[in-house]
Write an enzyme that holds these catalytic residues in place. Sequence first.
Site, PDB file in Angstrom:
ATOM      1  N   ASP A  51      22.747 -46.561 -49.014  1.00 40.59           N
ATOM      2  CA  ASP A  51      22.978 -45.253 -49.641  1.00 40.59           C
ATOM      3  C   ASP A  51      24.312 -44.670 -49.180  1.00 40.59           C
ATOM      4  O   ASP A  51      24.719 -43.601 -49.635  1.00 40.59           O
ATOM      5  CB  ASP A  51      21.807 -44.296 -49.394  1.00 40.59           C
ATOM      6  CG  ASP A  51      21.547 -44.044 -47.924  1.00 40.59           C
ATOM      7  OD1 ASP A  51      22.213 -44.674 -47.074  1.00 40.59           O
ATOM      8  OD2 ASP A  51      20.664 -43.209 -47.620  1.00 40.59           O
ATOM      9  N   ASP A  90      18.582 -49.521 -50.060  1.00 41.32           N
ATOM     10  CA  ASP A  90      18.114 -48.281 -49.434  1.00 41.32           C
ATOM     11  C   ASP A  90      17.316 -47.430 -50.415  1.00 41.32           C
ATOM     12  O   ASP A  90      17.756 -47.209 -51.551  1.00 41.32           O
ATOM     13  CB  ASP A  90      19.322 -47.438 -48.988  1.00 41.32           C
ATOM     14  CG  ASP A  90      19.675 -47.649 -47.532  1.00 41.32           C
ATOM     15  OD1 ASP A  90      18.779 -48.006 -46.743  1.00 41.32           O
ATOM     16  OD2 ASP A  90      20.849 -47.445 -47.190  1.00 41.32           O
ATOM     17  N   LYS A 120      14.938 -50.644 -47.757  1.00 40.95           N
ATOM     18  CA  LYS A 120      15.083 -50.072 -46.409  1.00 40.95           C
ATOM     19  C   LYS A 120      14.823 -48.580 -46.513  1.00 40.95           C
ATOM     20  O   LYS A 120      15.181 -47.957 -47.513  1.00 40.95           O
ATOM     21  CB  LYS A 120      16.495 -50.338 -45.867  1.00 40.95           C
ATOM     22  CG  LYS A 120      16.784 -49.641 -44.535  1.00 40.95           C
ATOM     23  CD  LYS A 120      18.012 -50.192 -43.831  1.00 40.95           C
ATOM     24  CE  LYS A 120      19.312 -49.544 -44.219  1.00 40.95           C
ATOM     25  NZ  LYS A 120      19.382 -48.081 -43.994  1.00 40.95           N
ATOM     26  N   GLU A 189      20.928 -47.725 -35.374  1.00 38.70           N
ATOM     27  CA  GLU A 189      22.281 -47.214 -35.590  1.00 38.70           C
ATOM     28  C   GLU A 189      22.705 -46.300 -34.443  1.00 38.70           C
ATOM     29  O   GLU A 189      22.012 -45.342 -34.093  1.00 38.70           O
ATOM     30  CB  GLU A 189      22.344 -46.458 -36.931  1.00 38.70           C
ATOM     31  CG  GLU A 189      23.731 -45.893 -37.221  1.00 38.70           C
ATOM     32  CD  GLU A 189      23.943 -45.483 -38.672  1.00 38.70           C
ATOM     33  OE1 GLU A 189      23.058 -45.728 -39.523  1.00 38.70           O
ATOM     34  OE2 GLU A 189      25.021 -44.909 -38.952  1.00 38.70           O
TER      35      GLU A 189
HETATM   36  O1  KIV Z   1      23.675 -46.991 -46.015  1.00 39.93           O
HETATM   37  C1  KIV Z   1      24.175 -47.736 -45.154  1.00 39.93           C
HETATM   38  O2  KIV Z   1      25.326 -48.192 -45.263  1.00 39.93           O
HETATM   39  C2  KIV Z   1      23.378 -48.073 -43.984  1.00 39.93           C
HETATM   40  C3  KIV Z   1      24.021 -48.882 -42.916  1.00 39.93           C
HETATM   41  C4  KIV Z   1      24.882 -47.996 -42.091  1.00 39.93           C
HETATM   42  C5  KIV Z   1      23.043 -49.601 -42.077  1.00 39.93           C
HETATM   43  O3  KIV Z   1      22.265 -47.684 -43.898  1.00 39.93           O
END
Ligand code: KIV
Length: 271
Positions: A51, A90, A120, A189
């Site tokens: 995202d 995401d 995710k 993270e």
């Molecule tokens: O959205 C994203 O890029 C992420 C990464 C930082 C793991 O969640």
Amino acid sequence: MSVHGEIRRITTNTLQSMKQKGEKISMLTAYDFSMAQIFDDAGIDVLLVGDSASNVMAGHETTLPITLDQMIYHAQSVVRACKRCLVIVDLPFGSYQGNSKEALNSAIRIMKESGAHGIKLEGGSEVIESIKRIVSAGVPVMGHLGLTPQSIYKFGTYTVRAKEEEEAETLVANAHLLEEAGCFSVVLEKIPASLGKRVSEALKIPLIGIGAGMHMDGQVLVMHDMLGITKNFSPRFLRRYLNLYEEIRNATTQYITDVKNRDFPNEKEQY
Ligand code: KIV
């Protein structure tokens, strides 16, 4: 599972056995067909349709505004490009926090409409019911703990998380909950490397780090940061492999000059 002739698709089982063998997992973000094709061809293990598209593709300050429809559009483009790597998408802010039914519906939309291989989502105990429901529908789920950008207005800053003991213990407890709920992997993270090591050693599933140190089972970076397209973002954890901002800018100024000077197109570049 073998697809497209000789190419063996990476699956969540592949990642699990990589952890068991001590083989590190490589992961990058991707949001479009052309870049995903290059990353897949180069042999990346996992592409995350993050995202972070909200920031690097749409120019928003945070990840909050991006919608489920927009994530599906990016995911479709990435999936079309990938022959080998695992593609994870995401769940965007607002598409799963309401309740576990909403979370399942959002996950199903991503899987059906994009052809991705898993989703995710961010958070610990507060999303466990949703994770269990999505996993029991047959959808692989990757967790995300530590700095969770969808909660940026709760944290107030993008600084390192879980430096204090209480927050570190909560993170460890949440990591165990995610594993027990059926997550096949968890992103950690921006946390201290020592905490990353502790979680990676405690869990059987692979832990993928971004700013979580060298002991993670794998690493992920946002493609625009790794390629040096973003300019004003230089956290300690970031290694830039190119300076594409300057390279693209220089190419563009050269093109403008060539057009203005009637140098482009020349005789060989016309019909
Ligand atoms: O959205 C994203 O890029 C992420 C990464 C930082 C793991 O969640």
